[in-house]
Design an enzyme around this catalytic site. Structure first.
Site, short mmCIF file in Angstrom:
data_model
loop_
_atom_site.label_atom_id
_atom_site.label_comp_id
_atom_site.label_asym_id
_atom_site.label_seq_id
_atom_site.Cartn_x
_atom_site.Cartn_y
_atom_site.Cartn_z
N SER A 229 0.86 -1.17 0.00
CA SER A 229 0.00 0.00 0.00
C SER A 229 0.90 1.22 0.00
CB SER A 229 -0.88 0.01 1.26
OG SER A 229 -1.49 1.28 1.39
N TYR B 130 -0.77 -0.86 10.49
CA TYR B 130 -0.91 -1.22 9.07
C TYR B 130 0.21 -0.60 8.24
CZ TYR B 130 -3.16 -1.63 4.45
OH TYR B 130 -3.45 -1.91 3.13
P1 NDP Z 1 -10.55 -7.41 1.97
O1 NDP Z 1 -10.77 -7.11 3.41
O2 NDP Z 1 -11.67 -7.22 1.01
O3 NDP Z 1 -9.97 -8.89 1.78
C1 NDP Z 1 -8.93 -9.33 2.57
C2 NDP Z 1 -8.63 -10.76 2.17
O4 NDP Z 1 -7.53 -11.22 2.97
C3 NDP Z 1 -9.80 -11.70 2.42
O5 NDP Z 1 -9.85 -12.66 1.40
C4 NDP Z 1 -9.41 -12.35 3.73
O6 NDP Z 1 -9.98 -13.62 3.95
C5 NDP Z 1 -7.92 -12.47 3.51
N1 NDP Z 1 -7.20 -12.80 4.74
C6 NDP Z 1 -7.07 -12.05 5.85
N2 NDP Z 1 -6.36 -12.72 6.78
C7 NDP Z 1 -6.02 -13.92 6.23
C8 NDP Z 1 -5.30 -15.03 6.66
N3 NDP Z 1 -4.76 -15.11 7.90
N4 NDP Z 1 -5.13 -16.10 5.82
C9 NDP Z 1 -5.66 -16.05 4.58
N5 NDP Z 1 -6.39 -15.02 4.12
C10 NDP Z 1 -6.56 -13.97 4.93
O7 NDP Z 1 -9.30 -6.49 1.57
P2 NDP Z 1 -8.76 -5.98 0.16
O8 NDP Z 1 -9.18 -6.89 -0.91
O9 NDP Z 1 -9.03 -4.53 0.07
O10 NDP Z 1 -7.19 -6.10 0.42
C11 NDP Z 1 -6.36 -7.03 -0.27
C12 NDP Z 1 -4.94 -6.51 -0.14
O11 NDP Z 1 -4.84 -5.21 -0.74
C13 NDP Z 1 -4.48 -6.33 1.31
O12 NDP Z 1 -3.15 -6.77 1.45
C14 NDP Z 1 -4.56 -4.83 1.52
O13 NDP Z 1 -3.68 -4.36 2.51
C15 NDP Z 1 -4.19 -4.32 0.15
N6 NDP Z 1 -4.63 -2.95 -0.14
C16 NDP Z 1 -5.95 -2.65 -0.19
C17 NDP Z 1 -6.34 -1.35 -0.45
C18 NDP Z 1 -7.76 -0.94 -0.55
O14 NDP Z 1 -8.03 0.27 -0.68
N7 NDP Z 1 -8.72 -1.85 -0.51
C19 NDP Z 1 -5.33 -0.26 -0.63
C20 NDP Z 1 -3.98 -0.70 -0.58
C21 NDP Z 1 -3.65 -2.01 -0.33
P3 NDP Z 1 -11.31 -13.85 4.90
O15 NDP Z 1 -12.49 -13.67 3.98
O16 NDP Z 1 -11.15 -15.24 5.41
O17 NDP Z 1 -11.26 -12.80 5.98
#
Ligand code: NDP
Length: 245
Positions: free
Chosen positions: A145, A168
């Site tokens: 990010s 974060y």
């Molecule tokens: P979401 O909250 O929509 O999705 C997060 C995902 O991570 C889910 O599939 C969740 O699974 C999974 N997850 C969390 N913990 C674990 C774990 N221990 N093992 C396996 N899976 C896990 O977030 P985003 O799609 O927005 O984020 C995806 C990535 O993008 C992240 O790394 C985030 O930091 C990054 N990002 C996002 C931004 C945004 O604006 N959205 C901006 C910049 C970076 P479950 O359904 O089981 O919880």
């Protein structure tokens, strides 16, 4: 070895991870869906709209060493290699947006955030490296990010506050260091390692206030997963533009 590329995307059940899997499959990649909940993965598989059907589903809580080892073993036994690893799964812990700065952040929130956003990414990558080394063109994309950019945070005029969410931001800064370090130690291999800033994207994590749709948010990650052999390694990229560390 076939020319078809095989990818593992973590947290591919929702948000950016789900969209990345669909876009990779539309580009002909065989994607292994992974996530903490096998039922959710089966639902995603059943409702699949990507071009190429998912190759497999793997139950993978990235914080669990046993899950990481089992995933690597399964991929080794069934496919013999891995071409693309997208370290997408990530969290902002409850309350981080509103409360946690470096004066107040709790040890628990730091631990949880670093467990998922850093330690698990390193653990999974190390576990899968032998399989990526068997690829003709291994690609690792760490979904970071811009909030992890020290340069952007240090510039008070940038519009990005270094104050919150502290755990974060710090975890993504450390993930970026992993990208730099690993790309250098793999410089003599076929593997490229890059960090992606997807943009501020409408997902559960990004909230509905985010300006970008998930289809656009996934594109930086997908582009880095598919870069050519003359493409960059050890870079931090958003929409094709290099970002400052
Ligand atoms: P979401 O909250 O929509 O999705 C997060 C995902 O991570 C889910 O599939 C969740 O699974 C999974 N997850 C969390 N913990 C674990 C774990 N221990 N093992 C396996 N899976 C896990 O977030 P985003 O799609 O927005 O984020 C995806 C990535 O993008 C992240 O790394 C985030 O930091 C990054 N990002 C996002 C931004 C945004 O604006 N959205 C901006 C910049 C970076 P479950 O359904 O089981 O919880």
């Amino acid at each position: 070895m076939s020319n078809e590329r095989i990818a593992l995307v973590t947290g591919s059940n929702r948000g950016i991870g789900l969209e990345v899997t669909k876009q990779l499959s539309d580009r002909g990649v065989k994607v292994i869906l992974s996530g903490r909940n096998q039922e959710k993965l089966q639902e995603v598989k059943a409702a699949w709209t990507g071009k190429v059907a998912p190759l497999d589903t793997i139950e993978l809580d990235i914080t669990k060493a046993n899950d990481r080892a089992r995933a690597a073993q399964k991929i080794a036994e069934q496919y013999g290699r891995l071409d693309i690893l997208v370290n997408n799964a990530g969290v902002i812990v409850e309350g981080e947006w509103a409360q946690n700065n470096s004066e107040t952040v709790s040890q628990d929130d730091l631990q949880t955030t670093f467990d998922i956003n850093l330690f698990a990414q390193i653990g999974l990558t190390q576990e899968l490296l032998p399989l990526l080394k068997r690829s003709k063109a291994g690609r690792i994309v760490n979904v970071s990010s811009i909030l992890g950019s020290l340069a952007v945070n240090a510039d008070v005029e940038s519009g990005w506050s270094a104050v919150k969410p502290f755990a974060y931001n710090a975890s993504k800064a450390a993930l970026n260091m992993f990208t730099v370090s690993l790309s250098q130690s793999l410089a003599d291999t076929n593997i490229k390692v890059n960090s992606a800033h997807p943009g501020w994207v409408k997902t559960d994590l990004g909230t509905s206030a985010a300006p970008m749709e998930v289809t656009d948010g996934a594109s930086t990650v997908v582009d880095l997963a598919l870069i050519d052999s003359d493409g960059p390694s050890g870079q931090f990229v958003h929409l094709g533009e290099e970002q400052p560390w």
